[in-house]
Design an enzyme around this catalytic site. Structure first.
Site, PDB file in Angstrom:
ATOM      1  N   TYR A  33      49.061  61.485 -12.684  1.00 54.53           N
ATOM      2  CA  TYR A  33      50.474  61.107 -12.781  1.00 54.53           C
ATOM      3  C   TYR A  33      50.638  59.696 -13.323  1.00 54.53           C
ATOM      4  O   TYR A  33      49.664  58.936 -13.419  1.00 54.53           O
ATOM      5  CB  TYR A  33      51.160  61.267 -11.415  1.00 54.53           C
ATOM      6  CG  TYR A  33      50.850  60.180 -10.402  1.00 54.53           C
ATOM      7  CD1 TYR A  33      49.592  60.074  -9.817  1.00 54.53           C
ATOM      8  CD2 TYR A  33      51.814  59.239 -10.037  1.00 54.53           C
ATOM      9  CE1 TYR A  33      49.311  59.074  -8.894  1.00 54.53           C
ATOM     10  CE2 TYR A  33      51.542  58.244  -9.114  1.00 54.53           C
ATOM     11  CZ  TYR A  33      50.291  58.163  -8.547  1.00 54.53           C
ATOM     12  OH  TYR A  33      50.016  57.171  -7.651  1.00 54.53           O
ATOM     13  N   ARG A 101      43.581  81.607  -7.107  1.00 57.34           N
ATOM     14  CA  ARG A 101      42.914  80.419  -6.586  1.00 57.34           C
ATOM     15  C   ARG A 101      41.423  80.536  -6.836  1.00 57.34           C
ATOM     16  O   ARG A 101      40.818  81.541  -6.472  1.00 57.34           O
ATOM     17  CB  ARG A 101      43.186  80.260  -5.092  1.00 57.34           C
ATOM     18  CG  ARG A 101      42.519  79.031  -4.481  1.00 57.34           C
ATOM     19  CD  ARG A 101      42.901  78.870  -3.014  1.00 57.34           C
ATOM     20  NE  ARG A 101      42.299  77.662  -2.451  1.00 57.34           N
ATOM     21  CZ  ARG A 101      41.097  77.605  -1.892  1.00 57.34           C
ATOM     22  NH1 ARG A 101      40.347  78.693  -1.800  1.00 57.34           N
ATOM     23  NH2 ARG A 101      40.638  76.468  -1.418  1.00 57.34           N
ATOM     24  N   LYS A 150      44.035  58.191 -12.166  1.00 57.11           N
ATOM     25  CA  LYS A 150      45.287  58.192 -11.383  1.00 57.11           C
ATOM     26  C   LYS A 150      45.654  59.616 -10.958  1.00 57.11           C
ATOM     27  O   LYS A 150      46.541  60.244 -11.529  1.00 57.11           O
ATOM     28  CB  LYS A 150      46.405  57.541 -12.206  1.00 57.11           C
ATOM     29  CG  LYS A 150      47.587  57.097 -11.363  1.00 57.11           C
ATOM     30  CD  LYS A 150      48.482  56.173 -12.144  1.00 57.11           C
ATOM     31  CE  LYS A 150      49.827  55.947 -11.508  1.00 57.11           C
ATOM     32  NZ  LYS A 150      49.771  55.373 -10.175  1.00 57.11           N
ATOM     33  N   GLU A 182      42.087  47.302  -2.966  1.00 56.09           N
ATOM     34  CA  GLU A 182      43.455  47.168  -3.499  1.00 56.09           C
ATOM     35  C   GLU A 182      44.443  47.593  -2.419  1.00 56.09           C
ATOM     36  O   GLU A 182      44.051  47.984  -1.323  1.00 56.09           O
ATOM     37  CB  GLU A 182      43.620  48.027  -4.759  1.00 56.09           C
ATOM     38  CG  GLU A 182      43.360  49.502  -4.514  1.00 56.09           C
ATOM     39  CD  GLU A 182      43.306  50.350  -5.787  1.00 56.09           C
ATOM     40  OE1 GLU A 182      43.919  49.964  -6.794  1.00 56.09           O
ATOM     41  OE2 GLU A 182      42.661  51.412  -5.744  1.00 56.09           O
ATOM     42  N   LEU A 206      42.327  51.263  -9.165  1.00 57.49           N
ATOM     43  CA  LEU A 206      43.112  51.716 -10.306  1.00 57.49           C
ATOM     44  C   LEU A 206      43.283  50.542 -11.274  1.00 57.49           C
ATOM     45  O   LEU A 206      43.520  49.405 -10.845  1.00 57.49           O
ATOM     46  CB  LEU A 206      44.488  52.199  -9.848  1.00 57.49           C
ATOM     47  CG  LEU A 206      45.282  52.834 -10.994  1.00 57.49           C
ATOM     48  CD1 LEU A 206      44.751  54.220 -11.316  1.00 57.49           C
ATOM     49  CD2 LEU A 206      46.750  52.904 -10.692  1.00 57.49           C
TER      50      LEU A 206
END
Ligand code: PMP
Length: 286
Positions: A33, A101, A150, A182, A206
């Site tokens: 995202y 699945r 991310k 972070e 990140l």
């Protein structure tokens, strides 16, 4: 007001948007995202988000849902359709589904799922939270080893924010092998004797696009920056601290694990960097 959202080529009222229950984003967090800020109706650092999205997709061998130009077009259209002056555009790409699945990735011709929606946030730039500064706690970092990608695996960051809330704080910084990695949704910095210290880039954190811009602006403003590992004890003994993220820009930190930094109000360097970042990035917004 019902938002207009985007799903796989269509602009729809949020109540009518649908994604398969077999989507791997839903079943396996097999999705990445980006969150882009909107100020004055314009996108902040769209290019930075587009470059990082491509990198996340490549690292996971996930197909690109469309071109960068088309993505820009979708962002702009959603901002316009939803009348966003200040707010966020959330974008998610998942590996999609071939209707069942299975741990094994679906065949290569499976279409990725692309979803975008806006969040209206009046007062995002002139935020009362930034004037007050954030209180943070430290927690253990138990996330997976590819935090540079991310992904939507946000359960632990979510739990971290809840731990902070229960402790009467605003957010948490995470610690691994004795060093701060972070924040739950931001990069972490402290300032001591005029030097800004933050962890170097690796797979452990990140690669914040706000981090990149703020470090460049700090150097242009002749501020000293050291990229190195640091402990929470060093941060507690600092003159000031702050975090950076695309949705909160530069956020001053005024307390760590109950210890007030400086006089317990936002520090001068954090305040200055917030002003510079907002001014510069709004000039370049598209
Ligand atoms: N670290 C983590 C874990 C994050 O979730 C975020 C927010 N995306 C950041 C750092 C800051 O990155 P950016 O400046 O690109 O928003």
């Amino acid at each position: 007001m019902t938002r207009t959202v985007y799903v796989n080529g269509e602009y729809l009222p949020e109540t009518e948007a649908k994604v398969s229950i077999f989507d791997r984003g839903f079943l396996m967090a097999d999705a990445v995202y980006e969150v882009t800020s909107v100020l004055g109706g314009k996108l902040i650092d769209f290019e930075g988000h587009a470059v990082r999205l491509k990198r996340s997709l490549d690292e996971l061998e996930m197909a690109e849902p469309c071109s960068k130009e088309e993505l820009l077009e979708i962002h702009r259209k959603l901002v316009e359709l939803n009348g966003i002056d200040e707010g966020l555009v959330y974008l998610q790409v998942s590996r999609g589904s071939d209707g069942d699945r299975d741990f094994v990735f679906p065949s290569e011709d499976t279409k990725p799922t692309l979803v975008l929606f806006t969040q209206n946030k009046p007062g995002l730039a002139d935020s009362p939270a930034a004037k007050k500064g954030a209180k943070i706690i430290s927690i253990e970092d138990i996330r997976w080893g590819r935090r540079d990608i991310k992904t939507v695996q946000l359960l632990y960051p979510s739990m971290g924010k809840m731990m902070a809330k229960k402790a009467g704080a605003d957010d948490a910084w995470m610690i691994e092998d004795g060093h701060v990695t972070e924040g739950t949704s931001n990069n972490a910095y402290f300032v001591k004797d005029g030097v800004i210290v933050t962890r170097p880039l690796s797979n452990d954190i990140l690669h914040g696009i706000t981090r990149k811009a703020v470090l460049r602006m700090a150097e242009e403003a002749q501020l000293k920056v050291e990229e190195r590992l640091f402990t929470i004890e060093e941060a507690k003994a600092a003159d000031e601290a702050f975090t950076t993220s695309a949705s909160a820009f530069v956020m001053p930190v005024v307390e760590i694990d109950g210890v007030a930094l400086g006089d317990g109000t936002p520090g001068p360097i954090a305040k200055r960097l917030r002003e510079i970042y907002l001014e510069e990035s709004m000039k370049e917004a598209i």
